[in-house]
Design an enzyme around this catalytic site. Sequence first.
Site, PDB file in Angstrom:
ATOM      1  N   GLY A 156       3.088   3.005  -1.091  1.00  0.00           N
ATOM      2  CA  GLY A 156       1.805   2.301  -1.031  1.00  0.00           C
ATOM      3  C   GLY A 156       0.666   3.276  -1.272  1.00  0.00           C
ATOM      4  N   TYR A 159      -5.778   1.863  -0.038  1.00  0.00           N
ATOM      5  CA  TYR A 159      -6.901   2.428   0.702  1.00  0.00           C
ATOM      6  C   TYR A 159      -6.436   3.300   1.861  1.00  0.00           C
ATOM      7  CZ  TYR A 159     -10.352  -0.129  -1.956  1.00  0.00           C
ATOM      8  OH  TYR A 159     -11.152  -0.569  -2.972  1.00  0.00           O
ATOM      9  N   ASN A 197       0.672  -3.197   1.921  1.00  0.00           N
ATOM     10  CA  ASN A 197      -0.210  -4.221   2.474  1.00  0.00           C
ATOM     11  C   ASN A 197       0.566  -5.219   3.347  1.00  0.00           C
ATOM     12  OD1 ASN A 197       0.760  -4.360  -0.192  1.00  0.00           O
ATOM     13  ND2 ASN A 197      -0.387  -6.213  -0.605  1.00  0.00           N
ATOM     14  N   THR A 198      -0.112  -5.705   4.370  1.00  0.00           N
ATOM     15  CA  THR A 198       0.482  -6.681   5.291  1.00  0.00           C
ATOM     16  C   THR A 198      -0.512  -7.831   5.454  1.00  0.00           C
ATOM     17  OG1 THR A 198      -0.431  -5.342   7.097  1.00  0.00           O
ATOM     18  CG2 THR A 198       1.898  -5.046   6.597  1.00  0.00           C
ATOM     19  N   THR A 217      -0.383  -1.642   9.398  1.00  0.00           N
ATOM     20  CA  THR A 217      -0.615  -2.324  10.673  1.00  0.00           C
ATOM     21  C   THR A 217       0.385  -3.472  10.792  1.00  0.00           C
ATOM     22  OG1 THR A 217      -2.951  -1.769  10.529  1.00  0.00           O
ATOM     23  CG2 THR A 217      -2.335  -3.566  12.036  1.00  0.00           C
ATOM     24  N   GLU A 230      -2.915   3.651  11.533  1.00  0.00           N
ATOM     25  CA  GLU A 230      -4.052   4.392  10.978  1.00  0.00           C
ATOM     26  C   GLU A 230      -5.354   3.777  11.490  1.00  0.00           C
ATOM     27  OE1 GLU A 230      -4.163   7.312   9.359  1.00  0.00           O
ATOM     28  OE2 GLU A 230      -6.203   6.888   9.963  1.00  0.00           O
ATOM     29  N   PHE A 231      -6.229   4.643  11.989  1.00  0.00           N
ATOM     30  CA  PHE A 231      -7.493   4.149  12.546  1.00  0.00           C
ATOM     31  C   PHE A 231      -8.696   4.451  11.659  1.00  0.00           C
ATOM     32  CE2 PHE A 231      -4.701   4.697  16.229  1.00  0.00           C
ATOM     33  CZ  PHE A 231      -4.804   3.445  16.805  1.00  0.00           C
ATOM     34  N   ALA A 261      -7.066  -2.290  19.156  1.00  0.00           N
ATOM     35  CA  ALA A 261      -8.277  -1.535  18.780  1.00  0.00           C
ATOM     36  C   ALA A 261      -9.125  -2.370  17.823  1.00  0.00           C
ATOM     37  CB  ALA A 261      -7.883  -0.206  18.131  1.00  0.00           C
ATOM     38  N   CYS A 264      -9.132  -5.693   7.412  1.00  0.00           N
ATOM     39  CA  CYS A 264      -8.368  -5.540   8.657  1.00  0.00           C
ATOM     40  C   CYS A 264      -8.752  -6.499   9.785  1.00  0.00           C
ATOM     41  CB  CYS A 264      -8.514  -4.119   9.163  1.00  0.00           C
ATOM     42  SG  CYS A 264      -7.718  -2.941   8.075  1.00  0.00           S
TER      43      CYS A 264
HETATM   44  P1  NAD Z   1      -3.713  -1.862  -0.230  1.00  0.00           P
HETATM   45  O1  NAD Z   1      -3.461  -3.240  -0.680  1.00  0.00           O
HETATM   46  O2  NAD Z   1      -4.943  -1.133  -0.671  1.00  0.00           O
HETATM   47  O3  NAD Z   1      -2.471  -0.940  -0.670  1.00  0.00           O
HETATM   48  C1  NAD Z   1      -1.134  -1.297  -0.504  1.00  0.00           C
HETATM   49  C2  NAD Z   1      -0.340  -0.810  -1.707  1.00  0.00           C
HETATM   50  O4  NAD Z   1       1.051  -1.019  -1.456  1.00  0.00           O
HETATM   51  C3  NAD Z   1      -0.654  -1.564  -3.010  1.00  0.00           C
HETATM   52  O5  NAD Z   1      -1.110  -0.648  -3.991  1.00  0.00           O
HETATM   53  C4  NAD Z   1       0.686  -2.203  -3.394  1.00  0.00           C
HETATM   54  O6  NAD Z   1       0.931  -2.229  -4.794  1.00  0.00           O
HETATM   55  C5  NAD Z   1       1.672  -1.299  -2.694  1.00  0.00           C
HETATM   56  N1  NAD Z   1       2.978  -1.913  -2.469  1.00  0.00           N
HETATM   57  C6  NAD Z   1       3.248  -3.125  -1.917  1.00  0.00           C
HETATM   58  N2  NAD Z   1       4.589  -3.310  -1.862  1.00  0.00           N
HETATM   59  C7  NAD Z   1       5.169  -2.214  -2.379  1.00  0.00           C
HETATM   60  C8  NAD Z   1       6.515  -1.806  -2.572  1.00  0.00           C
HETATM   61  N3  NAD Z   1       7.542  -2.582  -2.209  1.00  0.00           N
HETATM   62  N4  NAD Z   1       6.750  -0.611  -3.139  1.00  0.00           N
HETATM   63  C9  NAD Z   1       5.735   0.199  -3.519  1.00  0.00           C
HETATM   64  N5  NAD Z   1       4.437  -0.124  -3.343  1.00  0.00           N
HETATM   65  C10 NAD Z   1       4.149  -1.307  -2.773  1.00  0.00           C
HETATM   66  O7  NAD Z   1      -3.630  -1.902   1.348  1.00  0.00           O
HETATM   67  P2  NAD Z   1      -4.341  -0.892   2.397  1.00  0.00           P
HETATM   68  O8  NAD Z   1      -5.746  -1.281   2.615  1.00  0.00           O
HETATM   69  O9  NAD Z   1      -4.032   0.506   2.006  1.00  0.00           O
HETATM   70  O10 NAD Z   1      -3.563  -1.267   3.721  1.00  0.00           O
HETATM   71  C11 NAD Z   1      -2.216  -0.897   3.919  1.00  0.00           C
HETATM   72  C12 NAD Z   1      -1.856  -1.122   5.372  1.00  0.00           C
HETATM   73  O11 NAD Z   1      -2.659  -0.288   6.207  1.00  0.00           O
HETATM   74  C13 NAD Z   1      -2.086  -2.555   5.877  1.00  0.00           C
HETATM   75  O12 NAD Z   1      -1.077  -2.872   6.804  1.00  0.00           O
HETATM   76  C14 NAD Z   1      -3.423  -2.460   6.585  1.00  0.00           C
HETATM   77  O13 NAD Z   1      -3.541  -3.408   7.592  1.00  0.00           O
HETATM   78  C15 NAD Z   1      -3.365  -1.077   7.178  1.00  0.00           C
HETATM   79  N6  NAD Z   1      -4.675  -0.453   7.430  1.00  0.00           N
HETATM   80  C16 NAD Z   1      -5.689  -0.580   6.504  1.00  0.00           C
HETATM   81  C17 NAD Z   1      -6.906   0.049   6.739  1.00  0.00           C
HETATM   82  C18 NAD Z   1      -8.034  -0.049   5.757  1.00  0.00           C
HETATM   83  O14 NAD Z   1      -9.122   0.375   6.086  1.00  0.00           O
HETATM   84  N7  NAD Z   1      -7.843  -0.581   4.565  1.00  0.00           N
HETATM   85  C19 NAD Z   1      -7.081   0.830   7.888  1.00  0.00           C
HETATM   86  C20 NAD Z   1      -6.034   0.940   8.778  1.00  0.00           C
HETATM   87  C21 NAD Z   1      -4.834   0.304   8.541  1.00  0.00           C
HETATM   88  C1  UDX Z   2     -11.829  -1.098  10.672  1.00  0.00           C
HETATM   89  C2  UDX Z   2     -11.692  -0.200  11.902  1.00  0.00           C
HETATM   90  O1  UDX Z   2     -12.974   0.330  12.251  1.00  0.00           O
HETATM   91  C3  UDX Z   2     -10.718   0.931  11.615  1.00  0.00           C
HETATM   92  O2  UDX Z   2     -10.510   1.708  12.795  1.00  0.00           O
HETATM   93  C4  UDX Z   2      -9.411   0.339  11.155  1.00  0.00           C
HETATM   94  O3  UDX Z   2      -8.493   1.377  10.853  1.00  0.00           O
HETATM   95  C5  UDX Z   2      -9.595  -0.550   9.959  1.00  0.00           C
HETATM   96  O4  UDX Z   2     -10.558  -1.586  10.274  1.00  0.00           O
HETATM   97  P1  UDX Z   2     -13.146  -0.938   8.376  1.00  0.00           P
HETATM   98  O5  UDX Z   2     -12.834  -2.384   8.273  1.00  0.00           O
HETATM   99  O6  UDX Z   2     -12.829  -0.047   7.240  1.00  0.00           O
HETATM  100  O7  UDX Z   2     -12.390  -0.308   9.641  1.00  0.00           O
HETATM  101  O8  UDX Z   2     -14.713  -0.741   8.670  1.00  0.00           O
HETATM  102  P2  UDX Z   2     -15.619  -0.914   9.989  1.00  0.00           P
HETATM  103  O9  UDX Z   2     -16.578   0.202  10.007  1.00  0.00           O
HETATM  104  O10 UDX Z   2     -14.828  -1.128  11.196  1.00  0.00           O
HETATM  105  O11 UDX Z   2     -16.441  -2.236   9.645  1.00  0.00           O
HETATM  106  C6  UDX Z   2     -15.833  -3.499   9.597  1.00  0.00           C
HETATM  107  C7  UDX Z   2     -16.878  -4.562   9.355  1.00  0.00           C
HETATM  108  O12 UDX Z   2     -17.700  -4.726  10.510  1.00  0.00           O
HETATM  109  C8  UDX Z   2     -17.834  -4.241   8.211  1.00  0.00           C
HETATM  110  O13 UDX Z   2     -18.094  -5.400   7.464  1.00  0.00           O
HETATM  111  C9  UDX Z   2     -19.064  -3.750   8.907  1.00  0.00           C
HETATM  112  O14 UDX Z   2     -20.225  -3.931   8.146  1.00  0.00           O
HETATM  113  C10 UDX Z   2     -19.066  -4.630  10.147  1.00  0.00           C
HETATM  114  N1  UDX Z   2     -19.808  -4.036  11.267  1.00  0.00           N
HETATM  115  C11 UDX Z   2     -19.373  -2.881  11.844  1.00  0.00           C
HETATM  116  C12 UDX Z   2     -20.935  -4.663  11.740  1.00  0.00           C
HETATM  117  O15 UDX Z   2     -21.329  -5.712  11.231  1.00  0.00           O
HETATM  118  N2  UDX Z   2     -21.616  -4.111  12.789  1.00  0.00           N
HETATM  119  C13 UDX Z   2     -21.219  -2.953  13.389  1.00  0.00           C
HETATM  120  O16 UDX Z   2     -21.880  -2.517  14.332  1.00  0.00           O
HETATM  121  C14 UDX Z   2     -20.064  -2.328  12.891  1.00  0.00           C
END
Ligand code: NAD
Ligand code: UDX
Length: 467
Positions: A10, A13, A92-93, A133, A162-163, A225, A278
Amino acid sequence: MKIKNICCIGAGYVGGPTMAVIAKQCPGIKVTIVDINEARILAWNSNNFDDLPVFEPGLAEIVKETRGRNLFFSTEVDKAIDEAEMIFISVNTPTKTYGKGKGMAADLKYIELCARQIARVAKQDKIVVEKSTLPVRTASAIKSILDNTGNGVQFQILSNPEFLAEGTAVQDLLNPDRVLIGGDTSTKEGNEAVKSLVEVYSNWIPLAQILTTNLWSSELSKLTANAFLAQRVSSINAMSEICEETGADVQEVSKAIGMDSRIGPKFLNASVGFGGSCFQKDILNLVYIAKSYGLNEAADYWEQVILINEHQKNRFSDNIVKTLYNTVSGKNIAFLGWAFKKDTNDTRESPAIKVADNLLNEQALISVYDPKVIEERIYADLDYLNTRSEEENRSLLKVMTNPYQACDNVHAVAVLTEWDEFKDYDWKKIYANMQKPAFVFDGRGVLNKEAMESIGFVYYKIGSGSK
Ligand code: NAD
Ligand code: UDX
């Protein structure tokens, strides 16, 4: 086990930035990020660092430093799994869009596919790390797949949620409040696996900030969280409506309560609503889990966080319509910002999408400017809603590459994302070129009320009462 080769499935992001930082901080570990999305891998390998698929401040520099040294992006998933002692699953989930749990539960099909692929390919013992997640107790499903379909090799499952927040991912990864690692603490092998991952992180994170727990606590802590963070936003947004009715100012209220050390000042910015991939997904998942255990009161409590968020987005667009004399049909409205927050090109669940959809239903004409989001993405977000045809979306909403052009001749400007540059615009120039009265709807509270009013704008800020 001393880790020398890491594979991350994956390249999104989370996978991209997380692994880039591990590669930077652990030059002795070879990190390979794989994805089935060829275009994404191609973009990660691009020689033009502006083309990386994820925009995060500071990320391009790290990729520049590590790519080709000990960081690799590839579509050869089997090969990377085979070579690695430790495999992160970072796919992705999303919320399920079909079947049982539709619209609520997390769709774990991509996770299961990864588990099956690892089971098929692995010829030596592996540590499999849940980075995605996941619902609490997913590790037991992964373990069952690995143990029953594998080649007889031993698997240890760890949970390492991941936070990071988007827009600040690199700083969050270099300097996290804590790293959480859950494992099977009842066995020697489980404890050793936990130790291996602790060693990776201890290359740059003090041991006191690396927290180890059992698997279920770790999985559930991530959902908890996000639920708590989103709940703070919904709480302050619920107050913003009360502020508007009573003449209070939500920014003053936030400051006043945030100085109470028990409450703290962070995450109290009232807004047009939270977005991002998320918060909504994870709370819906939490609600689904609670309901599946028959815990209906707990489920209802958390669901309210989502309901307030929906209300906040609708309230914002309703207010625009009401203020513009109850009709926006044929009127031009500029959107400053489309991303769900500043400093990211991510638009998943961005409140701008819902606000635009509501206004387009009222036959408004919208021009959008966002410093990082491309036109294709904006149309894809709208088309995905299926509210109207692709042609209609393109004829009613235009994407501009210049903010002044976007605001030219419009009846109102709506601020949907808190990009810093919006504060520094020549607002006098924008005012001069707008229809009068010139309205500004500040959904992020970033502009200065007095300054805007002295220019002549009719200025509306979320959470600021005019009474
Ligand atoms: P994303 O959609 O940006 O990336 C996921 C990637 O996985 C995609 O590029 C997809 O092509 C790939 N993929 C899916 N199935 C696959 C497979 N079988 N083999 C190889 N590649 C595969 O998603 P993301 O935002 O990176 O989120 C990933 C996870 O992390 C989710 O569970 C999300 O909830 C969690 N998470 C996201 C954030 C965030 O800020 N985006 C923060 C913390 C946790
Ligand atoms: C969130 C969590 O913060 C992070 O720990 C987790 O790993 C992924 O989900 P993210 O969604 O990337 O991160 O951004 P975040 O800064 O949390 O903002 C989420 C949304 O809330 C945004 O749309 C932001 O604009 C909004 N927000 C945040 C508010 O409207 N007010 C605030 O005070 C804070």
